[in-house]
Scaffold this active site. Sequence first.
Site, PDB file in Angstrom:
ATOM      1  N   GLU A 260      11.120  -5.829  25.898  1.00  0.00           N
ATOM      2  CA  GLU A 260       9.871  -6.438  26.350  1.00  0.00           C
ATOM      3  C   GLU A 260       9.272  -5.627  27.503  1.00  0.00           C
ATOM      4  O   GLU A 260       9.985  -5.227  28.423  1.00  0.00           O
ATOM      5  CB  GLU A 260      10.159  -7.865  26.808  1.00  0.00           C
ATOM      6  CG  GLU A 260       8.980  -8.580  27.447  1.00  0.00           C
ATOM      7  CD  GLU A 260       9.395  -9.894  28.086  1.00  0.00           C
ATOM      8  OE1 GLU A 260       8.510 -10.709  28.362  1.00  0.00           O
ATOM      9  OE2 GLU A 260      10.612 -10.082  28.324  1.00  0.00           O
ATOM     10  N   LYS A 324       2.973 -12.604  21.987  1.00  0.00           N
ATOM     11  CA  LYS A 324       3.844 -13.720  22.321  1.00  0.00           C
ATOM     12  C   LYS A 324       3.096 -15.039  22.234  1.00  0.00           C
ATOM     13  O   LYS A 324       2.007 -15.196  22.787  1.00  0.00           O
ATOM     14  CB  LYS A 324       4.420 -13.527  23.726  1.00  0.00           C
ATOM     15  CG  LYS A 324       5.492 -14.537  24.102  1.00  0.00           C
ATOM     16  CD  LYS A 324       6.069 -14.225  25.477  1.00  0.00           C
ATOM     17  CE  LYS A 324       7.164 -15.217  25.851  1.00  0.00           C
ATOM     18  NZ  LYS A 324       7.682 -14.957  27.204  1.00  0.00           N
ATOM     19  N   CYS A 382      11.235 -12.573  24.766  1.00  0.00           N
ATOM     20  CA  CYS A 382      11.772 -13.288  25.911  1.00  0.00           C
ATOM     21  C   CYS A 382      12.375 -14.629  25.466  1.00  0.00           C
ATOM     22  O   CYS A 382      13.139 -14.686  24.517  1.00  0.00           O
ATOM     23  CB  CYS A 382      10.681 -13.467  26.969  1.00  0.00           C
ATOM     24  SG  CYS A 382      11.257 -14.130  28.547  1.00  0.00           S
TER      25      CYS A 382
END
Length: 506
Positions: A260, A324, A382
């Site tokens: 990430e 995301k 994440c």
Amino acid sequence: MSVSTVRSLPLIHLALLFAAGALLAISSELPLSGYIHILLLAFVWRVCAKGAEQTLVRLFNQGLIFGLGYFIVALWWIYISLHDVGGMSTLLSSFAVFALAGLMAIYVGLAFGCGLLITNPLWRGLALPSAWVMAEYLRGQLFTGFPWMGLAESQVHGPFIQIAPYLGGLACTFLVVWASWQISLLKIRNALAVLSVIAITQILGMWQFTSPSGSAISVRLIQGNFEQSLKFNPKEILRQIDFYRDTIMKAPADLIIVPETAFPWPEHDLPDQSLEQIQNFANQSGSQVLLGLIGKVSIDEKSFRYSNRVSGFTKDQSRYHYDKYHLVPFGEFIPPGFQWFVDAFKVPMSNFARGSFSQAPFTVLGRDQDPSKARYAAISICYEDIFGNEIVSRLRQSQNPVNLLINVTNLAWFGQSQAPMQQLRLSQLRSIETGLPSLRATNTGITAIIDHRGEVQTALDQFVQGELTGLVQPYAGQTPYVIWGNWPILLASLFLLLSAYLRFRK
């Protein structure tokens, strides 16, 4: 909790509950954590059974104290991100950890109150796990949800993990609480009932719902090990970009994955034509690359917002994007009324655009670039992988059958803490629930290859710079949990809880 209520509970009683919660969190890191959790919870039910006649408020407060002990220890690493990385004051950082632990403990208090209020031992043994399941579900939904450190993850090393492919992590939670209650009664027949259920779950684990799909894929997972504070230094950002770009281009593989925000810079403004060089490498070697960076999402003709993005590079194809979906409060978006809290956090923060829930999986072609052999990988960024129900919902809705789970993350925010191990267990649980292997590419660790049974095949040590190379076997098929989601365990828990209360009223 009112002062009068606290005084009505003996100090030793409160201390035992708080200590039991703390021990439960500490034991999560031990090899037999799933078994230890059951025994510790059995002790908690014995403690709660002592004393004066129980009321809903009294039971809730006992659960609140226990939950505080559990979540303060389990989530203390948030202090590192706020104080050590973010420069927030010690007092405010400590308060933030306590406030989050208190919020999480409210759900535990609700489970205690709603479950233990039933006095009949048989019905209490059904109401208590049902209430805990409903509370855990709410914890994962309300205020964007934060179902971190549930009881289910401990079962990765416990007796009830085999139920996860059928009914998911919440079913593991149900059985942990149920078994702990049965053991707390200290009767042989109840212990035999627990052993019988363990035996049944082990038999259920013999069935496989997914099977290998094609040949194994060669992978390179790159771990840069860059301190989080360096991401706000322009010179260090350029050094990080250079490292990841050069390491990507060092050797070919079917699939190369970096963490990430490995490129912590807006995609459209990256220096040195780094993305063009990576695309040329993909064209020449046939390797496919997944890269974490900062994306740009157009709002209208005149405005745009940034996103937390993974971009995919494939030979002679347009670039793949995954933005995301489940954003982190305070880190990636600012909840209304909390700008003052973000202002106290002395690092640049973003108010990212949210990606669509239903985004196409990444097409994995391998170096032979044969579309007939394509496999598909579901991407998460994440802490998105803590939301098991969201992941299986995306798998159900995907137009292409998903064969592989990929998570990229950056845990440098949390320093040397148990957070990486906690998230690794969550990734293991996701593989068990879906019957699919997982790949984890992280900045500081734990970078790992996990098979379809949730077993870690190989992993890099934390806080080292390097790469993990290996083979991963994609799988095809759907487990019952992918097909049904949480509905069966939620409906069963709700039915048992309502039945127990109707019985209680009579």
